[in-house]
Design a protein around this motif. Sequence first.
Motif, short mmCIF file in Angstrom:
data_model
loop_
_atom_site.label_atom_id
_atom_site.label_comp_id
_atom_site.label_asym_id
_atom_site.label_seq_id
_atom_site.Cartn_x
_atom_site.Cartn_y
_atom_site.Cartn_z
N UNK A 9 38.84 36.99 35.56
CA UNK A 9 39.85 37.23 36.58
C UNK A 9 41.23 37.05 35.97
N UNK A 10 42.22 37.75 36.52
CA UNK A 10 43.59 37.69 36.02
C UNK A 10 44.50 37.19 37.14
N UNK A 17 44.66 38.50 41.11
CA UNK A 17 44.33 39.92 41.34
C UNK A 17 42.97 40.00 42.04
N UNK A 18 42.91 40.67 43.18
CA UNK A 18 41.65 40.74 43.96
C UNK A 18 40.54 41.43 43.18
N UNK A 22 38.02 45.17 37.97
CA UNK A 22 36.99 44.62 37.09
C UNK A 22 37.47 44.80 35.65
N UNK A 23 37.69 43.69 34.97
CA UNK A 23 38.22 43.72 33.61
C UNK A 23 37.07 43.91 32.61
N UNK A 94 51.11 34.67 33.12
CA UNK A 94 49.77 35.27 33.18
C UNK A 94 48.73 34.25 32.73
N UNK A 95 47.65 34.16 33.51
CA UNK A 95 46.51 33.35 33.11
C UNK A 95 45.24 34.15 33.33
#
Length: 498
Positions: A9-10, A17-18, A22-23, A94-95
Motif C-alpha cells: 500500500x502507498x 491510497x484506496x 494494486x501496486x 511518501x510511505x
Amino acid sequence: MRLRHRGTQMKLNDYTVPPFLTISSISRPSAEVEFESSETASNLEILGNRNKETTITVKGMIRTGETVDKTWNTLTDIRDELMLHLYTDDDIAMTFSDEPDRIWYARFNGNYNPERINKRAAHVEWSFIVSKGKSKSTVNKTFQATKNSSGIWEFTIDNQGTAPVPIDYRIKLKKESGYIGLVSQYGAMQFGKVDELDSEIYKQNEILLNSPSFDAWQADTVNIQNSGNAINGSLKVTGNGDQPILVLDKVGSGTGWHGGVRTAEFKADSEGKKGSKNWYCYSEIAFEAWIHDQSGAITLCFYDKNKKSVFEFVIWKTTRDNYKTVVTWAGRSKVMQEITFDANNEGFNPFTADKGYFSIRKLGSEVQVHLFGKIYKDKDTSIENTEVVGCQVFIGQWGNRTVIDRNYISKLFFMKFIFEKTAVEKWRDVPNRFQPNREYYMNGSETKFYINNIPSLDDEIRGTQWFKAPPGETKVQLYVSDFSEIESATAEIREAFL
C-alpha cells in the motif's frame, strides 16, 4: 466490484491510497553523489559534493469498484481523487507498507496518463522526484546524557541510518549556568560565555511571578484596562488535563463586555525593591472558536503603583459569520499593533490550546512582542521610566450573552504566566546567564537556540559549528559552568537512508 487491498500500500502525506490501486512494482532510489571539481594542468581538485535528484517509480493497475465507505464508478472518479493528493505545492511525504519506517519526500512529476485496458481498468506508471535522494525514518531516536568515567556528561548517539543527520538537544538545569557547550570530534557548539567576571555589580533577571497554579491571582472588582467593562461575573481555576487553567466561571451581564477579573501583584526583587521598569513576560493563552457565532475576550493589563494601565495585551472576537479575531497591544499613549487572524484550527491560529505561547519584553520605551513567528517592535516614550507592579487578567463575554454556551469561545483560558524583572543590580561572584526552570533547546535542522520555545539567537557564540551525527556511534560531551548542575539532557535524531 468489492475492492480490497492487495500487496503493498502507498500513503501520500495522511492519505492512504484506496484499494482501487494494486501496486505491481516500486523502484526506490539509491542516492547518487554529484561531485563539483576544478581541473588544472597538474591535478584535479574536488570542491564539494551533493546528492543528485533521484526518482521513485510506482507501477500498477487502477480499477473501478467499491469499498465499505466509497464507490468509484469510473476511472475519472479515481483520477479526480488522486489529483487532490498528487499535485501539491510542497514535497509529498511518501510511505509504503513494505517499509513502514521510511519516509520519502518527493514530488509527482506530473505525468498521470494511464494506459487503459478497458473502461474499468488501466495500467499506471507514476514517477516521483526525490530532491535530496534519501528517505527518513518515521520515528525519532532519543538518547539520554550520562556521566562518563571522567565525570563529564556525555551522549552516545547511535545513528543506524546511512546518512549524517542533524541533532536536537533538550537541556534542563538544577542550578544556573553561564554557558552551555556541546563538543564532539566533528565540531563544538557554545551558548553563553565560559568566563564571566566575579565580584562586581551586575544586572540579572529575576522571576517575580510564576503562575503554574494561579494561587497568586485574586478576584477584583474593577477592570483596570477598561473601566467600561462590567465586572459582575467571576473566574475560577480548573484543569486542562494535568495543567491548571484560569477560565470564566460566571459570565455576568451588560450591553458591552462583561465577566470577571483577577489581579496578581509582583513580589519585590532580591534587593527588596518593588516595581519593574524593564521586564519580560512569557505567557500561554488558549483562544479557539469552533463555530462562527462565538464571542469572547481576554486581556492582560500590566499596571503601575497607582493601578493605572502601562501596557495591555487583548484578544477579542465579536463576529458572528466568520472566525475573524483581533489581537492588539498598546502602551499608555498609543496602540502599537492590531492584527486580525482566524481563531479556528484551519488557518494559522497562534492561540491553540496545545501552544498559545507568546512573550513580551519591555526595554525603556521599546516593547517587543514575539507572536506569529516574528518579533514586533514599537516605542512609547510615555512609559519609558514607568514601573509596573502587577498584572490583571480579564475574561469575558459580549453583549446579551449571559451564559457559557455554544456562543462562547470553545476554548478560552489562561494557561501560564511568568513575569521576569530584567536588569536587577546585584553583586555577583558567579555567572548566571542560564537559569533553572527553563528548557534550553538546540534545533539542529534549523541551527537555532531556543529558551522556553522562544528563539534566543544572541546567546550563540561566534564560531559555533552545528555538527551532525554521521552513521555509526558518536560521542557528544555536554559542558556547563562549574557551579551549575544538570537536571536532564536528551539528544534526538531522525535517521536518514541513502
